[in-house]
Design a protein around this motif. Structure first.
Motif, PDB file in Angstrom:
ATOM      1  N   GLU A  69       0.862  -1.180   0.000  1.00  0.00           N
ATOM      2  CA  GLU A  69       0.000   0.000   0.000  1.00  0.00           C
ATOM      3  C   GLU A  69       0.901   1.235   0.000  1.00  0.00           C
ATOM      4  O   GLU A  69       1.685   1.447   0.918  1.00  0.00           O
ATOM      5  N   ARG A  70       0.804   2.045  -1.070  1.00  0.00           N
ATOM      6  CA  ARG A  70       1.743   3.145  -1.249  1.00  0.00           C
ATOM      7  C   ARG A  70       1.738   4.138  -0.095  1.00  0.00           C
ATOM      8  O   ARG A  70       2.764   4.718   0.251  1.00  0.00           O
ATOM      9  N   SER A  71       0.572   4.363   0.488  1.00  0.00           N
ATOM     10  CA  SER A  71       0.483   5.377   1.544  1.00  0.00           C
ATOM     11  C   SER A  71       0.933   4.868   2.896  1.00  0.00           C
ATOM     12  O   SER A  71       0.968   5.630   3.863  1.00  0.00           O
ATOM     13  N   ALA A  72       1.284   3.590   3.006  1.00  0.00           N
ATOM     14  CA  ALA A  72       1.593   2.995   4.298  1.00  0.00           C
ATOM     15  C   ALA A  72       3.080   3.088   4.611  1.00  0.00           C
ATOM     16  O   ALA A  72       3.936   3.078   3.722  1.00  0.00           O
ATOM     17  N   THR A  73       3.388   3.193   5.894  1.00  0.00           N
ATOM     18  CA  THR A  73       4.750   3.077   6.404  1.00  0.00           C
ATOM     19  C   THR A  73       4.770   1.917   7.382  1.00  0.00           C
ATOM     20  O   THR A  73       3.718   1.471   7.861  1.00  0.00           O
ATOM     21  N   VAL A  74       5.958   1.440   7.718  1.00  0.00           N
ATOM     22  CA  VAL A  74       5.993   0.242   8.553  1.00  0.00           C
ATOM     23  C   VAL A  74       7.239   0.221   9.429  1.00  0.00           C
ATOM     24  O   VAL A  74       8.287   0.736   9.050  1.00  0.00           O
ATOM     25  N   ALA A  75       7.074  -0.335  10.638  1.00  0.00           N
ATOM     26  CA  ALA A  75       8.197  -0.602  11.541  1.00  0.00           C
ATOM     27  C   ALA A  75       8.021  -2.012  12.085  1.00  0.00           C
ATOM     28  O   ALA A  75       6.903  -2.427  12.387  1.00  0.00           O
ATOM     29  N   LEU A  76       9.117  -2.739  12.167  1.00  0.00           N
ATOM     30  CA  LEU A  76       9.081  -4.113  12.675  1.00  0.00           C
ATOM     31  C   LEU A  76       9.821  -4.143  14.000  1.00  0.00           C
ATOM     32  O   LEU A  76      11.015  -3.823  14.053  1.00  0.00           O
ATOM     33  N   VAL A  77       9.131  -4.498  15.074  1.00  0.00           N
ATOM     34  CA  VAL A  77       9.680  -4.446  16.427  1.00  0.00           C
ATOM     35  C   VAL A  77       9.821  -5.871  16.951  1.00  0.00           C
ATOM     36  O   VAL A  77       8.817  -6.586  17.100  1.00  0.00           O
ATOM     37  N   THR A  78      11.037  -6.286  17.231  1.00  0.00           N
ATOM     38  CA  THR A  78      11.271  -7.634  17.747  1.00  0.00           C
ATOM     39  C   THR A  78      11.694  -7.646  19.204  1.00  0.00           C
ATOM     40  O   THR A  78      11.589  -8.679  19.859  1.00  0.00           O
ATOM     41  N   ASP A  79      12.180  -6.511  19.714  1.00  0.00           N
ATOM     42  CA  ASP A  79      12.617  -6.460  21.109  1.00  0.00           C
ATOM     43  C   ASP A  79      11.407  -6.576  22.035  1.00  0.00           C
ATOM     44  O   ASP A  79      10.477  -5.761  21.948  1.00  0.00           O
ATOM     45  N   PRO A  80      11.382  -7.575  22.940  1.00  0.00           N
ATOM     46  CA  PRO A  80      10.203  -7.766  23.794  1.00  0.00           C
ATOM     47  C   PRO A  80       9.888  -6.564  24.674  1.00  0.00           C
ATOM     48  O   PRO A  80       8.723  -6.268  24.925  1.00  0.00           O
ATOM     49  N   VAL A  81      10.927  -5.866  25.150  1.00  0.00           N
ATOM     50  CA  VAL A  81      10.685  -4.693  25.999  1.00  0.00           C
ATOM     51  C   VAL A  81       9.986  -3.604  25.207  1.00  0.00           C
ATOM     52  O   VAL A  81       9.011  -2.996  25.674  1.00  0.00           O
ATOM     53  N   GLU A  82      10.463  -3.346  24.003  1.00  0.00           N
ATOM     54  CA  GLU A  82       9.828  -2.322  23.171  1.00  0.00           C
ATOM     55  C   GLU A  82       8.395  -2.716  22.815  1.00  0.00           C
ATOM     56  O   GLU A  82       7.492  -1.867  22.764  1.00  0.00           O
ATOM     57  N   GLN A  83       8.177  -3.995  22.560  1.00  0.00           N
ATOM     58  CA  GLN A  83       6.816  -4.448  22.267  1.00  0.00           C
ATOM     59  C   GLN A  83       5.896  -4.178  23.454  1.00  0.00           C
ATOM     60  O   GLN A  83       4.774  -3.675  23.280  1.00  0.00           O
ATOM     61  N   ARG A  84       6.349  -4.508  24.664  1.00  0.00           N
ATOM     62  CA  ARG A  84       5.524  -4.287  25.853  1.00  0.00           C
ATOM     63  C   ARG A  84       5.222  -2.803  26.027  1.00  0.00           C
ATOM     64  O   ARG A  84       4.107  -2.414  26.412  1.00  0.00           O
ATOM     65  N   GLN A  85       6.209  -1.967  25.757  1.00  0.00           N
ATOM     66  CA  GLN A  85       5.999  -0.526  25.910  1.00  0.00           C
ATOM     67  C   GLN A  85       4.962  -0.017  24.921  1.00  0.00           C
ATOM     68  O   GLN A  85       4.106   0.810  25.263  1.00  0.00           O
ATOM     69  N   LEU A  86       5.000  -0.504  23.702  1.00  0.00           N
ATOM     70  CA  LEU A  86       4.016  -0.089  22.705  1.00  0.00           C
ATOM     71  C   LEU A  86       2.634  -0.601  23.060  1.00  0.00           C
ATOM     72  O   LEU A  86       1.637   0.126  22.948  1.00  0.00           O
ATOM     73  N   TRP A  87       2.544  -1.840  23.508  1.00  0.00           N
ATOM     74  CA  TRP A  87       1.244  -2.381  23.905  1.00  0.00           C
ATOM     75  C   TRP A  87       0.695  -1.641  25.116  1.00  0.00           C
ATOM     76  O   TRP A  87      -0.526  -1.496  25.268  1.00  0.00           O
ATOM     77  N   ALA A  88       1.567  -1.154  25.992  1.00  0.00           N
ATOM     78  CA  ALA A  88       1.099  -0.404  27.160  1.00  0.00           C
ATOM     79  C   ALA A  88       0.379   0.861  26.736  1.00  0.00           C
ATOM     80  O   ALA A  88      -0.590   1.287  27.369  1.00  0.00           O
ATOM     81  N   VAL A  89       0.842   1.492  25.659  1.00  0.00           N
ATOM     82  CA  VAL A  89       0.165   2.681  25.140  1.00  0.00           C
ATOM     83  C   VAL A  89      -1.245   2.316  24.703  1.00  0.00           C
ATOM     84  O   VAL A  89      -2.222   3.000  25.016  1.00  0.00           O
ATOM     85  N   ARG A  90      -1.355   1.213  23.965  1.00  0.00           N
ATOM     86  CA  ARG A  90      -2.678   0.782  23.496  1.00  0.00           C
ATOM     87  C   ARG A  90      -3.591   0.398  24.661  1.00  0.00           C
ATOM     88  O   ARG A  90      -4.770   0.760  24.687  1.00  0.00           O
ATOM     89  N   GLU A  91      -3.060  -0.326  25.665  1.00  0.00           N
ATOM     90  CA  GLU A  91      -3.890  -0.783  26.775  1.00  0.00           C
ATOM     91  C   GLU A  91      -4.359   0.358  27.654  1.00  0.00           C
ATOM     92  O   GLU A  91      -5.394   0.267  28.306  1.00  0.00           O
ATOM     93  N   ALA A  92      -3.591   1.442  27.684  1.00  0.00           N
ATOM     94  CA  ALA A  92      -3.985   2.593  28.495  1.00  0.00           C
ATOM     95  C   ALA A  92      -5.110   3.391  27.863  1.00  0.00           C
ATOM     96  O   ALA A  92      -5.632   4.319  28.476  1.00  0.00           O
ATOM     97  N   GLY A  93      -5.522   3.012  26.639  1.00  0.00           N
ATOM     98  CA  GLY A  93      -6.513   3.796  25.923  1.00  0.00           C
ATOM     99  C   GLY A  93      -7.789   4.029  26.685  1.00  0.00           C
ATOM    100  O   GLY A  93      -8.349   5.131  26.674  1.00  0.00           O
TER     101      GLY A  93
END
Length: 952
Positions: free
Chosen positions: A349-373
């Motif tokens: 998809e031309r308009s899309a950007t992407v990041a691939l996160v494999t570090d478990p700590v970084e994943q947890r931090q990103l999910w914490a943002v979503r869970e705090a919604g």
């Protein structure tokens, strides 16, 4: 009822105003005072309580964590059964069958911990996983972010153990063959009659059920009657999941478990807007992601408006809306490869950007943002309040993009705002809206929008609810989703199970109006005077306490510092949420009519440690320490105070007097008269009074400066000699002087005694606190330094008071000092970043002071420790339990000790005997000295100074 229940139950029976108030709300917009609360000790208590309620024709509402957003966990005039307190065990894990047997009050995270050693987990995982109960999840048919892979709760229920309103007990579950159905119908008594009635009901209405129940991955509105169909195996457990406690009480459940992928990777895809993100989802689902969660930029804006920027946000790719696409695998490589394929699909998809996160700590931090919604979006980026009501509609995923655009247009037509986010892979959208419920026409706007939103969702083939159920919020709207015949079948199904309508009446069937019982609408009956500004809430304590929306993070173990007294007592009224409910009711004036004189509120706040953990760890930053200071000020205004307010509250004055003759004061404290002093001062007899040193720090400093003048040209810095450091532990400021002078700074003191006023502030003596602070400011003005000279605070509680409470008490007058105040570590990190510090390659364990955690932060401390070479382990966030005067006051010792036993004391026992114990807080060091078998904790300045002396 109260007397009869108390006479026969082993559990707790609470019919007082405080308990009724605390249980009158869940996480919804609604307030309904129950008759009382029962916390059954065992299943026999449940049976007995239900029998008594049936005899008195009193309705019963089952409750877990009280996080229901639709109003399912409250009921007017009902007895609330709180299953969380004593019925929360994981009874059995069967790894071979991949099942678990749980009690209704079992918290989801406890089940996950029990299943983890077997490589298993329960699939559904709502954002409230740290406190929601399996009973509540079954009642609401909860889902969570991983339902894309593992389904809803209904997809993971094996058997349900039920108690009907008439006392009948039975177990249901599993697909039934015709032979099994016939055998069940032939059973004697009520059980056989029940199965016969259900089978006749199903056989008579097959066509209507097949045609009238929408097929959606997220349909949790109405009763799931289609689970009764032959093609669904006549599965009664599935048919009862999502019935919101209206048909039976749950005594236990056997649930299915799934394999937990050992490795995870996270693909974060960025899109220009939420519509584009939703449009992209159908093409990504064939790649088998475990999740497809949508989160737009306005949620990030709400997060940033609520607090400091989380570093995890730097991992988000460019865009205005993001999809969180998680993959799993048996190995990190397998998870990465699956994520790589998914990321490649995103890039098409031309308009899309992407990041691939494999570090478990970084994943947890990103999910914490979503869970705090759920908590974050209760306050919009502009500061406005947002409420539930239309928070989890669901449509077919392939139509989600168009639905979101139409929903935004509907909001604009009503001049309303909200922050959509949610489970895009399942077509489910979470949305809180700034309904003007405090305005005269607000309720009309509320009703009109919900009716039109319901019609909109149905026009897209959707469901009013895709996760949280209906409750009072949406039950009235069900006829807009289902034909009249189905609505009639809902009523018939309910009557088969509960013919006397005793279980959670008013939900789903014969519902209460969606605009009745709104807790925000009725203004306080009286305007109570306020002493503090509530600058973040427009000067309104009502708005401040309404920050609490009931998501209940404060009742979850491991949720940070908050709420230590709840975690020690397990009493809802001692949680941040419970106290906020009581304050709101006090301001309302119904159940608690005594205003500032309320004994119910005083009792609930008595065990508040003023740790300020909630101010940082609560998703909506409820600041109970501030509300407590206000309450104590108003409650005791022109009235005698508790003895501890005069002894501990005025401690800086008493210490100043005692330091004139420290030897005599110590002798008196250690004599028999010491016990009398404690009794007269409201101090617990088990507490040891601190020993006064022979010389105060300020006296030592005068001698030191007379013989060690500051070198010419050295940069001046002002040290704040707080009362405790100056008069009880002078080794701390002396060490700070040694370190600072070693680094070439000219350390100066104020021209006279200073005090942050915290002991007066925390005991609600606000007038005295203001006077003390103004006197301290004058002493700073006379120190002979520039107005921008940094001020170093050594005790975190004093430093946090100068940073946060000083401007609150003195306004603009206190802002300059607040802005230039630093902790010891902050100062070295900011003003001496390249200064040579000694290497200290020792093992250390650190207890972080609550006020540092909540107000100041510890990032500078961690950087400084790295410069020192310390092998430091920071204890999991948790209060030490002393909290200034709290742990010394009579009646608080047991709670103080229990709090210390949660994190601090076990952490110290686990540390090696050679490990250095670091604690910058005087309270923390005192608690350690008195409860940790003689271990001594050091301030960071003491550790550095000791090393400098050893190396010289």
């Amino acid at each position: 009822m109260a007397r009869e229940l108390a006479a026969v139950l082993r559990g707790e029976v609470r019919f007082g105003a405080a308990e009724r108030t605390v249980y009158s709300q869940d996480a919804s917009n609604y307030r309904q005072l129950p008759l009382g609360v029962v916390k059954p000790a065992d299943l026999d208590d449940v049976r007995t309580a239900l029998a008594l309620c049936r005899a008195h024709r009193v309705p019963v509402v089952a409750r877990g964590a009280g996080t229901s957003i639709g109003g399912q966990a409250i009921g007017p005039g009902a007895v609330v059964l709180d299953f969380r307190r004593h019925l929360g065990a994981v009874l059995e894990i069967d790894p071979g069958a991949r099942t678990a047997r749980v009690q209704p009050g079992t918290v989801l995270d406890d089940l996950q911990r029990a299943a983890r050693p077997y490589g298993l987990r329960f699939g559904p995982d709502p954002s409230t996983h740290s406190r929601c109960t399996l009973g509540g999840m079954i009642g609401n048919d909860s889902c969570g972010s991983h339902s894309l892979a593992w389904g809803r709760t209904a997809d993971n229920v094996e058997r349900l153990e039920l108690l009907l309103a008439d006392g009948t007990e039975l177990t249901v579950g599993g697909r039934l063959t015709p032979v099994e159905r016939a055998a069940l119908a032939a059973l004697p008594g009520r059980v056989g009659q029940l199965h016969t009635g259900l089978q006749e009901f199903t056989d008579r209405n097959l066509a209507a059920i097949r045609q009238g129940m929408p097929r959606l991955p997220r349909r949790t509105s109405g009763y799931p009657l289609d689970a009764l169909l032959p093609e669904q195996g006549h599965d009664l457990a599935r048919a009862l999941t999502g019935t919101e406690g209206t048909c039976a009480l749950l005594l236990g459940a056997t649930v299915r478990l799934v394999e937990d992928p050992p490795a995870r990777a996270l693909v974060v895809a960025g899109y220009p807007d939420e519509g584009a993100a939703a449009d992209a989802v159908p093409a990504l689902l064939p790649y088998g992601p475990l999740t497809a969660e949508g989160m737009a930029a306005d949620l990030i804006a709400a997060l940033l408006a609520a607090g400091p920027r989380p570093p995890a946000l730097d991992r988000l790719p460019a865009g205005e809306c993001w999809l969180f696409l998680e993959t799993g695998g048996d190995t990190p490589l397998a998870a990465y490869q699956a994520a790589r394929r998914l990321a490649d699909a995103v890039k098409r998809e031309r308009s899309a950007t992407v990041a691939l996160v494999t570090d478990p700590v970084e994943q947890r931090q990103l999910w914490a943002v979503r869970e705090a919604g759920a908590g974050i979006v209760t306050r919009l980026p502009g500061g406005g309040e947002a409420w539930p009501g239309w928070e989890d509609s669901a449509v077919p995923p392939e139509r989600l993009g168009d639905y979101l655009r139409a929903l935004r247009a509907l909001l604009r037509r009503h001049s309303l705002h909200g922050v959509p986010y949610g489970h895009f892979g399942d077509g489910c959208v979470h949305l809180r809206i700034d309904f003007p419920l405090d305005e005269p026409q607000g309720v009309l706007v509320f009703r009109e929008f919900l009716e039109q939103a319901a019609d909109l969702a149905v026009s897209y083939g959707g469901s009013l609810s895709g996760e949280h159920g209906d409750g009072q919020a949406r039950s009235e709207l069900l006829p807009r989703m289902y034909p009249p015949e189905i609505i009639g079948l809902f009523g018939e199904f309910k009557r088969i199970w509960d013919p006397e309508n005793l279980l959670n009446p008013g939900a789903l069937v014969d519902p209460r109006p969606l605009d009745a019982d709104l807790r925000f609408v009725t203004a306080p009956r009286r305007t109570l005077p306020l002493a503090l500004p509530y600058e973040q809430d427009g000067g309104s304590l009502v708005k401040a306490v309404h920050r609490c929306v009931g998501v209940a993070k404060c009742v979850a173990p491991g949720s940070g510092v908050m709420c230590p007294s709840y975690l020690a007592t397990g009493e809802e009224r001692h949680s941040t949420r419970g106290r906020a409910r009581l304050l709101a009711e006090m301001l309302r004036g119904d159940a608690i009519p005594d205003g500032w004189r309320s004994e119910e509120v005083r009792e609930a706040l008595d065990l508040c440690l003023s740790c300020k953990g909630c101010a940082s760890d609560c998703p909506v930053h409820v600041d109970m320490a501030t509300y407590k200071s206000e309450f104590l000020y108003q409650h005791y205004r022109r009235r005698p105070r508790p003895l501890a307010h005069y002894s501990m509250g005025w401690l800086p004055l008493w210490l100043r007097a005692a330091s004139l003759a420290p030897g005599a004061a110590n002798t008196l404290a250690r004599s028999r008269a010491g016990g009398l002093l404690k009794r007269l001062g409201g101090i617990d007899r088990r507490r040891v009074l601190p020993v006064l040193p022979p010389e105060t720090f300020t006296a030592w400093y005068r001698r030191h400066r007379a013989t060690h003048p500051a070198p010419a040209g050295a940069r001046p810095v002002l040290l704040w000699p707080d009362t405790f450091s100056d008069r009880l532990q002078p080794s701390v400021p002396r060490s700070a002087v040694e370190v600072l002078e070693h680094l070439g700074f000219d350390v100066r003191l104020p021209s006279g005694p200073v005090c942050c006023g915290l002991t007066w502030y925390s005991t609600g003596q606000l007038g005295t606190a203001r006077r003390v602070l103004r006197r301290s400011l004058r002493a700073l003005d006379g120190a002979g330094v520039q107005a921008d000279t940094p001020v170093i605070g050594l005790d975190p509680s004093c430093t946090a008071t100068l940073r946060e409470e000083l401007p609150r008490l003195l306004g603009a007058e206190g802002r300059p000092l607040a802005d230039r105040t630093r902790t010891f570590a902050e100062f070295l990190d900011e003003f001496a970043p390249d200064a040579p510090l000694p290497r200290i390659p020792l093992d250390a364990v650190t207890q972080t002071h609550c006020h540092q955690h909540a107000v100041l932060g510890s990032a500078a401390d961690r950087r400084l420790e790295a410069r020192l070479g310390l092998n430091n382990r920071v204890l999991e966030a948790g209060c030490c339990g002393l909290a200034g005067n709290f742990g010394f006051e009579r009646g608080h010792f047991e709670v103080s000790e229990a709090i210390a036993e949660r994190v601090l004391l076990p952490g110290l026992r686990a540390a090696g005997p050679q490990a250095v114990v670091l604690a910058d807080g005087f309270s923390c060091r005192t608690q350690i000295a008195q409860l940790a078998d003689g271990r001594r904790a050091l301030h960071l300045a003491e550790l550095i100074a000791r090393e400098l002396r050893d190396q010289s």
